[in-house]
Design a protein around this motif. Structure first.
Motif, short mmCIF file in Angstrom:
data_model
loop_
_atom_site.label_atom_id
_atom_site.label_comp_id
_atom_site.label_asym_id
_atom_site.label_seq_id
_atom_site.Cartn_x
_atom_site.Cartn_y
_atom_site.Cartn_z
N ARG A 16 -4.36 14.00 -1.32
CA ARG A 16 -3.37 12.91 -1.40
C ARG A 16 -3.47 12.13 -2.71
NH1 ARG A 16 -0.49 11.68 3.27
NH2 ARG A 16 -0.52 13.53 4.60
N THR A 24 -5.73 7.77 13.65
CA THR A 24 -4.28 7.51 13.58
C THR A 24 -3.89 7.04 12.18
OG1 THR A 24 -4.24 6.95 15.94
CG2 THR A 24 -2.37 6.25 14.61
N GLY A 25 -4.71 6.18 11.59
CA GLY A 25 -4.44 5.72 10.24
C GLY A 25 -4.46 6.86 9.23
N VAL A 69 -1.17 8.83 9.73
CA VAL A 69 0.10 8.20 9.36
C VAL A 69 0.13 7.78 7.89
CG1 VAL A 69 1.63 6.25 9.83
CG2 VAL A 69 0.46 7.40 11.72
N ALA A 70 -0.94 7.15 7.41
CA ALA A 70 -0.94 6.63 6.03
C ALA A 70 -2.35 6.69 5.46
CB ALA A 70 -0.43 5.18 6.02
N PRO A 71 -2.85 7.88 5.13
CA PRO A 71 -4.27 8.04 4.77
C PRO A 71 -4.72 7.26 3.55
CG PRO A 71 -3.00 10.05 4.32
CD PRO A 71 -2.12 9.15 5.12
N VAL A 72 -3.86 7.12 2.52
CA VAL A 72 -4.28 6.42 1.30
C VAL A 72 -3.74 5.01 1.21
CG1 VAL A 72 -4.63 8.54 -0.02
CG2 VAL A 72 -2.37 7.45 0.00
N ALA A 73 -3.06 4.55 2.27
CA ALA A 73 -2.54 3.17 2.26
C ALA A 73 -3.67 2.17 2.47
CB ALA A 73 -1.48 3.00 3.34
N PRO A 85 -7.43 3.26 2.97
CA PRO A 85 -8.51 4.22 3.27
C PRO A 85 -9.82 3.56 3.67
CG PRO A 85 -8.08 4.10 0.91
CD PRO A 85 -6.98 3.35 1.58
N TRP A 132 -9.55 2.65 7.40
CA TRP A 132 -9.68 3.83 8.26
C TRP A 132 -11.11 4.35 8.24
CZ3 TRP A 132 -5.69 1.99 9.87
CH2 TRP A 132 -4.45 1.96 9.25
N THR A 152 -1.02 16.86 8.57
CA THR A 152 -0.42 16.22 9.73
C THR A 152 -0.87 16.88 11.03
OG1 THR A 152 1.53 15.56 8.46
CG2 THR A 152 1.75 15.60 10.86
#
Length: 442
Positions: A273, A324-325, A328-332, A334, A337, A398
């Motif tokens: 990512r 879940t993080g 959905v948004a792994p690098v938003a 990190p 998470w 995903t």
């Protein structure tokens, strides 16, 4: 809570343990020592040895995960080998873990752990050779040594420190997390310093040698004090006939699958990512390190009656949030998470505390530990490999992360049954009382 219901396990285990016609050899026991100072020195030496062993139990795994992409670029192996490498530790834990109980029965627990440390140091050292065969062979040898240490460490605590199992379980799982955090954080810089990811892996043989040297001085406690020798062997399959044995094994399998699948692929997921290799390794280090303070807090929390279920729920929900993080948004976010997953990884010390406090002695603890870890890691071995295959087939993360969310839900449900009133109360009840085993010639 669960410990009050283990009397039937003892009866079942005793009947199944009658298959031996003669007692097996034990580790050389320390003679009765009248000098309290000498006893304290022996206890300190055993304690330091156990801490050093625990420190080594995840070094080789976390360092390989952090260096996976660098190893792949340098050695040139394909996607199948890349999927196999993070799977090998759990496969070895499942297969070699079954040998832990026979080794302890034949040579004594202390000597069996010494053999395990030799295998660990040799395997990690072999990985210095910059070749795929050396990487895989060294991983198998080293992780097989880890497997024996994993299974026998709870029995060592029970034998050397029978009245401090819960506290020392927190200590050694914390030290394991420290080792994993250190390896994940510095594996890439160390490999860069050597200009070789293979040498960056092999350097972790040094702590294994240190643990080996210290442990060579440790002897089993005197039998009168609850030695950890092989006398009174209990078959792991005695535990499989109990509700507790099955629930602990199922929970151990799910938490190990979730842990090793995520640890094996998190740096790659984040690198794909756009995160740097060093940054991805740092996120793995945060994941491992977040569990250190959480472990002590959690084990202190569950000492009070009635708090086991909330603890199981807490770690499972935290893992679900982290997975879940990452889905959905792994690098938003990190770091968030990584911390959530790290707290979720406290399911490992939680289930180990259940294992370490179960049974009537070190033999039954070893039997339950062997059952849960061997079968559990056998199931868990499918996790890293399956994630790698799903990633290769779909070209993204995903589907793999959605699969981990499902297994995290399964872990939550099993934890609720294990820690609930009905699960705890009925856990130790065998399905049917086994017939007494006959002695040879009877």
């Amino acid at each position: 809570m669960i410990g009050r219901h283990l009397d039937r396990i003892h009866q079942t285990s005793y009947l199944l343990s009658m298959t031996s016609a003669a007692p097996a050899p034990t580790s050389p026991a320390v003679p009765t020592v009248a000098d309290p100072a000498a006893r304290r020195r022996a206890a300190w030496l055993a304690g330091v040895g156990i801490v050093l062993i625990a420190f080594n139990l995840r070094l080789g795994i976390s360092s390989a995960a952090a260096l996976l992409e660098a190893l792949r670029d340098t050695l040139g192996f394909g996607s199948v080998t890349a999927s196999l490498l993070p799977t090998l530790p759990t496969l070895c834990f499942a297969a070699a873990g079954l040998t832990a109980s026979p080794l302890a029965r034949r040579f004594g627990t202390e000597r069996a752990v010494l053999v395990a440390l030799v295998a660990l140091a040799a395997g990690l050292g072999l990985r210095m050779v910059p070749a795929t065969w050396a990487l895989l062979t060294g991983t198998v040898v080293g992780m097989s040594g880890l497997a024996v240490g994993n299974v026998l460490l709870p029995a060592l605590l029970r034998g050397h420190f029978p009245h401090r199992v819960s506290v020392l379980t927190g200590v050694y799982t914390t030290v394991m997390a420290l080792g994993a955090t250190l390896a994940a954080a510095v594996a890439v810089p160390v490999a860069d310093g050597f200009d070789s990811p293979s040498l960056g892996l092999a350097v972790w043989a040094i702590p294994a040698v240190a643990a080996l040297l210290v442990w060579s001085l440790v002897r089993a406690p005197h039998a009168a004090a609850g030695g950890t020798g092989a006398a009174g062997h209990v078959s792991p399959w005695a535990m499989a006939r109990t509700r507790l044995g099955r629930l602990v094994t199922a929970y151990f399998a799910l938490q190990a699958l979730n842990c090793y699948a995520l640890v094996g692929w998190l740096p790659t997921l984040l690198s794909d990512r756009g995160m740097s290799h060093g940054g991805a390794g740092a996120m793995l280090a945060i994941t491992q390190g977040a569990g250190i303070p959480a472990t002590f807090a959690l084990l202190a929390f569950v000492r009070a009656t009635g708090r086991l279920r909330p603890a199981f729920v807490l770690v499972s929900v935290s893992m679900l949030i982290g997975f879940t993080g990452l889905l959905v948004a792994p690098v938003a976010a990190p770091v968030l998470w990584a911390v959530a997953v790290g707290v979720g990884f406290c399911s490992f010390p939680l289930v180990l505390s259940v294992i370490g406090g179960s049974g009537a002695g070190a033999a039954e603890t070893t039997a339950l530990s062997t059952l849960a870890q061997s079968l559990g890691y056998g199931v868990a071995a499918t996790g890293p490999f399956a994630l790698g295959l799903m990633h290769g087939a779909t070209g993204g993360w995903t589907v793999p992360m959605a699969a981990l969310v499902v297994t995290a839900v399964g872990q939550l449900l099993v934890g609720l049954v294990l820690s609930g009133g009905r699960g705890a109360a009925g856990a130790a009840e065998p399905d049917a009382a086994p017939e007494p085993a006959r002695r040879p010639g009877a």
